[in-house]
Design a protein around this motif. Structure first.
Motif, PDB file in Angstrom:
ATOM      1  N   GLU A 148       0.824  -1.212   0.000  1.00 13.06           N
ATOM      2  CA  GLU A 148       0.000   0.000   0.000  1.00 13.06           C
ATOM      3  C   GLU A 148       0.856   1.259   0.000  1.00 13.06           C
ATOM      4  N   LYS A 149       1.907   1.250   0.844  1.00 13.83           N
ATOM      5  CA  LYS A 149       2.785   2.429   0.911  1.00 13.83           C
ATOM      6  C   LYS A 149       3.543   2.630  -0.395  1.00 13.83           C
ATOM      7  N   TYR A 150       4.016   1.534  -0.969  1.00 11.35           N
ATOM      8  CA  TYR A 150       4.768   1.618  -2.227  1.00 11.35           C
ATOM      9  C   TYR A 150       3.862   2.121  -3.345  1.00 11.35           C
ATOM     10  N   GLU A 151       2.632   1.631  -3.386  1.00  3.87           N
ATOM     11  CA  GLU A 151       1.676   2.063  -4.407  1.00  3.87           C
ATOM     12  C   GLU A 151       1.376   3.552  -4.277  1.00  3.87           C
ATOM     13  N   ALA A 152       1.187   4.011  -3.029  1.00  7.40           N
ATOM     14  CA  ALA A 152       0.909   5.438  -2.801  1.00  7.40           C
ATOM     15  C   ALA A 152       2.105   6.294  -3.222  1.00  7.40           C
ATOM     16  N   LYS A 153       3.308   5.813  -2.935  1.00  5.83           N
ATOM     17  CA  LYS A 153       4.528   6.541  -3.301  1.00  5.83           C
ATOM     18  C   LYS A 153       4.639   6.693  -4.820  1.00  5.83           C
ATOM     19  N   LEU A 154       4.415   5.604  -5.540  1.00  4.92           N
ATOM     20  CA  LEU A 154       4.514   5.650  -7.004  1.00  4.92           C
ATOM     21  C   LEU A 154       3.388   6.486  -7.613  1.00  4.92           C
ATOM     22  N   SER A 155       2.198   6.388  -7.045  1.00  6.41           N
ATOM     23  CA  SER A 155       1.064   7.163  -7.561  1.00  6.41           C
ATOM     24  C   SER A 155       1.302   8.657  -7.401  1.00  6.41           C
ATOM     25  N   GLN A 156       1.947   9.036  -6.300  1.00  8.01           N
ATOM     26  CA  GLN A 156       2.253  10.445  -6.074  1.00  8.01           C
ATOM     27  C   GLN A 156       3.330  10.936  -7.037  1.00  8.01           C
ATOM     28  N   LEU A 157       4.308  10.068  -7.327  1.00  5.02           N
ATOM     29  CA  LEU A 157       5.388  10.454  -8.230  1.00  5.02           C
ATOM     30  C   LEU A 157       4.949  10.507  -9.682  1.00  5.02           C
ATOM     31  N   PHE A 158       3.976   9.668 -10.033  1.00  5.57           N
ATOM     32  CA  PHE A 158       3.537   9.581 -11.434  1.00  5.57           C
ATOM     33  C   PHE A 158       2.025   9.793 -11.523  1.00  5.57           C
ATOM     34  N   PRO A 159       1.582  11.029 -11.278  1.00  5.78           N
ATOM     35  CA  PRO A 159       0.141  11.311 -11.341  1.00  5.78           C
ATOM     36  C   PRO A 159      -0.390  11.086 -12.763  1.00  5.78           C
ATOM     37  N   GLY A 160      -1.594  10.588 -12.849  1.00  2.48           N
ATOM     38  CA  GLY A 160      -2.193  10.328 -14.155  1.00  2.48           C
ATOM     39  C   GLY A 160      -1.953   8.912 -14.647  1.00  2.48           C
ATOM     40  N   ILE A 161      -1.095   8.174 -13.939  1.00  2.00           N
ATOM     41  CA  ILE A 161      -0.838   6.772 -14.291  1.00  2.00           C
ATOM     42  C   ILE A 161      -1.464   5.889 -13.211  1.00  2.00           C
ATOM     43  N   GLU A 162      -2.220   4.890 -13.626  1.00  2.00           N
ATOM     44  CA  GLU A 162      -2.830   3.958 -12.682  1.00  2.00           C
ATOM     45  C   GLU A 162      -1.772   2.952 -12.228  1.00  2.00           C
ATOM     46  N   VAL A 163      -1.432   2.992 -10.949  1.00  2.00           N
ATOM     47  CA  VAL A 163      -0.370   2.144 -10.402  1.00  2.00           C
ATOM     48  C   VAL A 163      -0.986   1.024  -9.568  1.00  2.00           C
ATOM     49  N   THR A 164      -0.541  -0.191  -9.830  1.00  2.00           N
ATOM     50  CA  THR A 164      -0.987  -1.357  -9.066  1.00  2.00           C
ATOM     51  C   THR A 164       0.250  -2.066  -8.521  1.00  2.00           C
ATOM     52  N   VAL A 165       0.345  -2.140  -7.189  1.00  2.00           N
ATOM     53  CA  VAL A 165       1.462  -2.832  -6.535  1.00  2.00           C
ATOM     54  C   VAL A 165       0.901  -4.020  -5.775  1.00  2.00           C
ATOM     55  N   ARG A 166       1.429  -5.209  -6.078  1.00  2.00           N
ATOM     56  CA  ARG A 166       0.928  -6.415  -5.439  1.00  2.00           C
ATOM     57  C   ARG A 166       2.077  -7.371  -5.108  1.00  2.00           C
ATOM     58  N   PRO A 167       1.955  -8.110  -4.005  1.00  2.00           N
ATOM     59  CA  PRO A 167       2.891  -9.226  -3.798  1.00  2.00           C
ATOM     60  C   PRO A 167       2.669 -10.265  -4.893  1.00  2.00           C
ATOM     61  N   LYS A 168       3.731 -10.910  -5.317  1.00  2.00           N
ATOM     62  CA  LYS A 168       3.664 -11.950  -6.351  1.00  2.00           C
ATOM     63  C   LYS A 168       3.036 -11.443  -7.651  1.00  2.00           C
ATOM     64  N   ALA A 169       3.278 -10.167  -7.956  1.00  2.00           N
ATOM     65  CA  ALA A 169       2.702  -9.599  -9.177  1.00  2.00           C
ATOM     66  C   ALA A 169       3.197 -10.319 -10.428  1.00  2.00           C
ATOM     67  N   ASP A 170       4.383 -10.942 -10.326  1.00  2.00           N
ATOM     68  CA  ASP A 170       4.915 -11.645 -11.490  1.00  2.00           C
ATOM     69  C   ASP A 170       4.106 -12.889 -11.839  1.00  2.00           C
ATOM     70  N   SER A 171       3.279 -13.356 -10.914  1.00  2.00           N
ATOM     71  CA  SER A 171       2.404 -14.487 -11.209  1.00  2.00           C
ATOM     72  C   SER A 171       0.969 -14.044 -11.479  1.00  2.00           C
ATOM     73  N   LEU A 172       0.694 -12.741 -11.353  1.00  2.00           N
ATOM     74  CA  LEU A 172      -0.655 -12.218 -11.537  1.00  2.00           C
ATOM     75  C   LEU A 172      -0.838 -11.458 -12.845  1.00  2.00           C
TER      76      LEU A 172
END
Length: 309
Positions: A148-172
């Protein structure tokens, strides 16, 4: 994948990338981020991104990409070739973080831990894609630390881009799986073809998985531990496994600024050796007779002692 820029000096970090597909500059794109080699005590960590138009997600899925950790080396190589063959709509970029970069970052006076290094590397790769004209609208990331914190950090840095951060994202998410494959293939090739800057003769390549708890890796670390100068740059000397072996097997060395009294005298009093004792006594002039042979650490770096400045 041309690794020669990194192989030319593997003590530094290096960015490699494919050609940016023209379609990625005109259509909305998704991008995946993953890494390979976070845990090993040997070799680099490689961060990878892969991107393609959102309209091509199904075609990417059709390439049968999967989490690189579930694949054999041959399967990863084949899938990377498939991604490379799809260069009309798939692009990738890599940041190879050398063992030296990782260790010096973690041990510098102002602490810079592996999570912070990972975040900054991922952010740098996303920015690289944007600067290259990729029309990013979606970013998918395999988390480092709390998602959640990582997603919020990236969303703040890159406004206008939909950011999704998940554990095991490489399998999702297939786009993260593709990034995982690129990163893992690059790391495997770098490790297999590692160019040792140190004069070690014919190096034993049987170092196991590279993970600290692997008996083969521990045996390799012991074999190539120099009692004074530590490890070759293939080793992440900031890892506790490497530090423990250095503490138990290495020679205690007295640095001249460790004590107010003269370094040589302080070293002798503590039944120790001063760092200056490893320099050739004749370095200050050609008319002196050397008392011992200078260690290769100094000759390889063209270092010599001085008696005047």
């Amino acid at each position: 994948m041309d690794l020669s820029p990194f192989q030319a000096d593997n003590s530094l970090s290096c960015r490699l990338s494919s050609v940016i597909p023209d379609v990625c500059r005109t259509e909305d794109c998704c991008l995946g981020i993953d890494e390979a080699g976070r845990g090993p005590v040997l070799g680099p960590m490689v961060y990878g991104i892969c991107f393609c138009p959102v309209s091509k997600k199904e075609e990417l899925k059709g390439l049968k990409v999967a989490d690189s950790k579930t694949l054999t080396e041959a399967e990863r190589e084949n899938l990377f070739q498939n991604l490379d063959d799809a260069k009309s709509y798939v692009g990738w970029a890599l940041q190879i973080l050398s063992p030296n970069t990782i260790s010096t970052s973690m041990l510098q006076r102002t602490k810079y831990n592996l999570n912070a290094l990972s975040h900054d590397t991922a952010i740098g790769l996303v920015q690289y894609a944007l600067d290259s004209g990729v029309q990013l609208t979606e970013v998918f990331v395999d988390t480092v630390g709390p998602a959640e914190k990582y997603e919020a950090k990236l969303s703040q840095l890159f406004p206008g881009i939909e950011v999704t951060v998940r554990p095991k994202a490489d399998s999702l998410f297939p786009i993260v799986s593709a990034a995982s494959i690129c990163a893992k293939v690059a790391r495997d090739r770098v490790v297999k073809g590692w160019n040792f800057a140190e004069d070690l003769g014919e190096v034993d390549a049987d170092y196991g998985s590279g993970y600290p708890n692997d008996p083969k890796t521990k045996a390799w670390l012991l074999k190539y531990l120099d009692s004074v100068f530590g490890y070759p740059q293939f080793v992440r000397f900031s890892w506790s496994t490497a530090q423990t072996l250095m503490d138990s097997k290495g020679v205690a060395v007295h640095w001249d600024d460790d004590d107010e009294e003269d370094g040589e005298k302080a070293a002798q009093r503590k039944n120790n050796r001063s760092m200056l004792s490893y320099f050739n006594a004749s370095a200050g002039g050609n008319d002196q007779t050397p008392t011992h042979q200078t260690h290769r650490f100094f000759t390889e770096r063209r270092l010599k002692s001085l008696d005047t400045l």
